[in-house]
Design a protein around this motif. Structure first.
Motif, short mmCIF file in Angstrom:
data_model
loop_
_atom_site.label_atom_id
_atom_site.label_comp_id
_atom_site.label_asym_id
_atom_site.label_seq_id
_atom_site.Cartn_x
_atom_site.Cartn_y
_atom_site.Cartn_z
N ARG A 171 29.58 2.52 -30.14
CA ARG A 171 31.00 2.72 -29.71
C ARG A 171 30.93 3.78 -30.74
O ARG A 171 30.30 4.18 -31.56
CB ARG A 171 31.79 1.74 -30.17
N LEU A 172 31.97 5.41 -30.60
CA LEU A 172 32.43 5.86 -31.04
C LEU A 172 32.05 5.17 -33.01
O LEU A 172 32.36 6.38 -34.37
CB LEU A 172 33.41 5.98 -30.88
N GLY A 173 33.25 4.03 -32.98
CA GLY A 173 32.95 3.90 -34.86
C GLY A 173 31.89 3.28 -35.28
O GLY A 173 31.73 3.56 -36.53
N GLU A 174 30.65 2.85 -34.31
CA GLU A 174 29.88 2.80 -34.90
C GLU A 174 29.43 4.34 -35.90
O GLU A 174 28.02 4.40 -36.22
CB GLU A 174 28.72 1.77 -34.08
N ALA A 175 29.33 5.78 -34.74
CA ALA A 175 28.37 6.53 -34.48
C ALA A 175 28.65 7.05 -36.00
O ALA A 175 28.57 7.76 -36.57
CB ALA A 175 29.30 7.28 -33.61
N ALA A 176 30.54 7.27 -36.18
CA ALA A 176 31.02 7.68 -37.10
C ALA A 176 30.56 6.79 -38.66
O ALA A 176 30.28 7.75 -39.45
CB ALA A 176 32.31 7.66 -36.75
N LYS A 177 30.42 5.51 -38.46
CA LYS A 177 29.62 4.83 -39.91
C LYS A 177 28.16 5.35 -40.01
O LYS A 177 27.91 5.71 -41.25
CB LYS A 177 29.28 3.53 -39.15
N LEU A 178 27.23 5.89 -38.70
CA LEU A 178 26.31 6.16 -38.63
C LEU A 178 25.82 7.95 -39.41
O LEU A 178 25.09 8.10 -40.31
CB LEU A 178 25.47 5.92 -37.26
N ILE A 179 26.70 8.57 -39.15
CA ILE A 179 27.23 9.61 -39.22
C ILE A 179 27.39 9.64 -40.64
O ILE A 179 26.98 10.62 -41.57
CB ILE A 179 28.58 10.76 -38.95
N LEU A 201 36.33 12.01 -33.72
CA LEU A 201 35.85 11.40 -33.16
C LEU A 201 36.43 11.68 -31.47
O LEU A 201 38.10 11.68 -31.38
CB LEU A 201 35.88 10.05 -33.27
N TYR A 202 35.85 11.68 -30.18
CA TYR A 202 36.25 12.49 -29.66
C TYR A 202 36.10 11.03 -28.70
O TYR A 202 35.21 10.97 -28.08
CB TYR A 202 36.00 13.65 -28.68
N GLU A 203 37.46 10.68 -27.96
CA GLU A 203 37.53 9.46 -26.74
C GLU A 203 37.17 9.98 -25.19
O GLU A 203 37.51 11.35 -25.18
CB GLU A 203 38.18 8.54 -26.47
N ARG A 204 35.97 9.50 -24.53
CA ARG A 204 35.51 10.16 -23.10
C ARG A 204 36.67 10.03 -22.57
O ARG A 204 37.36 9.16 -22.30
CB ARG A 204 34.04 9.47 -22.74
N ASP A 205 36.82 11.85 -21.73
CA ASP A 205 38.45 11.68 -20.67
C ASP A 205 39.64 11.48 -21.06
O ASP A 205 40.60 12.04 -20.26
CB ASP A 205 37.44 10.14 -19.14
N SER A 206 39.84 11.11 -22.17
CA SER A 206 40.77 11.52 -23.11
C SER A 206 41.64 12.89 -23.30
O SER A 206 42.95 13.79 -23.05
CB SER A 206 41.32 10.57 -24.34
N LEU A 207 40.30 14.27 -22.90
CA LEU A 207 41.57 15.40 -23.70
C LEU A 207 41.67 15.88 -24.35
O LEU A 207 42.85 16.22 -23.97
CB LEU A 207 41.38 15.73 -21.68
N ASP A 208 41.78 15.32 -25.36
CA ASP A 208 42.70 15.06 -26.35
C ASP A 208 42.12 14.81 -27.43
O ASP A 208 41.50 14.79 -27.75
CB ASP A 208 43.78 14.07 -26.01
#
Length: 245
Positions: A171-179, A201-208
């Motif tokens: 998940r994005l939050g997991e990856a942010a914690k790892l980084i 953190l960029y969410e796929r298909d949000s294009l924002d």
């Protein structure tokens, strides 16, 4: 020196970079190394920069000038009309080569050398998010499921935990914690990398771009993360059987 890292996930992308630059122990400054471009609903691009600050700033300035000039020349290629992330990576590589052609000979003559590296990631239209590492020569490679992350700058201290843990399914939050744990290891071992840390953190298909933060020295989450990781490592160490001959 600096440290930048980005991770490509099934759910999107995570980017982070420190802000320290130095030309000796008594000449330290802060500069943003995360650069973003977006057309909401159409495209998002994020560029991380490391190396000679004057060169990386020139590359970013050239990319921005090309966008500004498109008002006069709509057909001119720029990051806002390029059709794919692959073409965007080639476009950034061309900008690197253009700056190298201008400044490279003088730098080589002074034995300074042309040093600059980049990580470009994002999403354009219906294409899935993609991530590229661009070298000082302008060529590049793309992240894959087997190698889902890239690092530039002072990367050796933060690499081991990424090698062991990073997975595209995170998940994005997991990856942010790892980084951020990767940054914690780097900050402890190298004084040329320093806070604050910029993270996107960029969410796929949000294009924002909806999730960005600058993390300072007194950030509560980062302090707790660092302490918890140190405690967990000590506990794990004590549980492993001692070596005996």
């Amino acid at each position: 020196m600096t440290y930048c890292v980005a991770l490509r996930l099934n759910r999107g992308l995570v980017f982070a970079a420190d802000t320290r630059t130095n030309a000796g122990v008594d000449n330290i400054a802060q500069f943003r190394k995360v650069h973003t471009w977006r057309k909401q609903g159409e495209r998002v691009l994020v560029l991380l920069t490391a190396g000679n600050l004057s060169l990386t700033q020139s590359v970013v300035s050239l990319l921005n000038e090309q966008i500004a000039e498109s008002e006069k020349e709509p057909e001119a290629v720029n990051l806002f009309n390029i059709p794919s992330m692959y073409r965007a990576a080639r476009h950034v590589g061309d900008a690197v080569r253009a700056i190298r052609a201008i400044d490279g000979p003088a730098l080589e003559a002074s034995k300074t050398g042309f040093t600059g590296s980049f990580i470009l990631g994002g999403q354009i239209g219906d294409e899935p998010p993609r991530l590229f590492q661009i070298y000082s020569e302008g060529n590049f490679i793309e992240a894959t499921d087997e190698t889902p992350f890239f690092q530039i700058g002072e990367h050796k201290y933060g690499k081991p935990i990424l090698d062991r843990v990073a997975q595209p399914t995170m998940r994005l939050g997991e990856a942010a914690k790892l980084i951020l744990l990767s940054f914690d290891s780097t900050l402890r071992s190298n004084l040329s990398v320093g806070m604050p840390i910029d993270i996107v953190l960029y969410e796929r298909d949000s294009l924002d771009l909806r999730r960005e933060k600058r993390i300072y020295q007194d950030d509560e989450y980062f302090k707790n993360l660092s302490h918890a990781w140190s405690d967990a490592l000590r506990e794990a160490f004590t549980k492993i059987e001692e070596f005996d001959v």
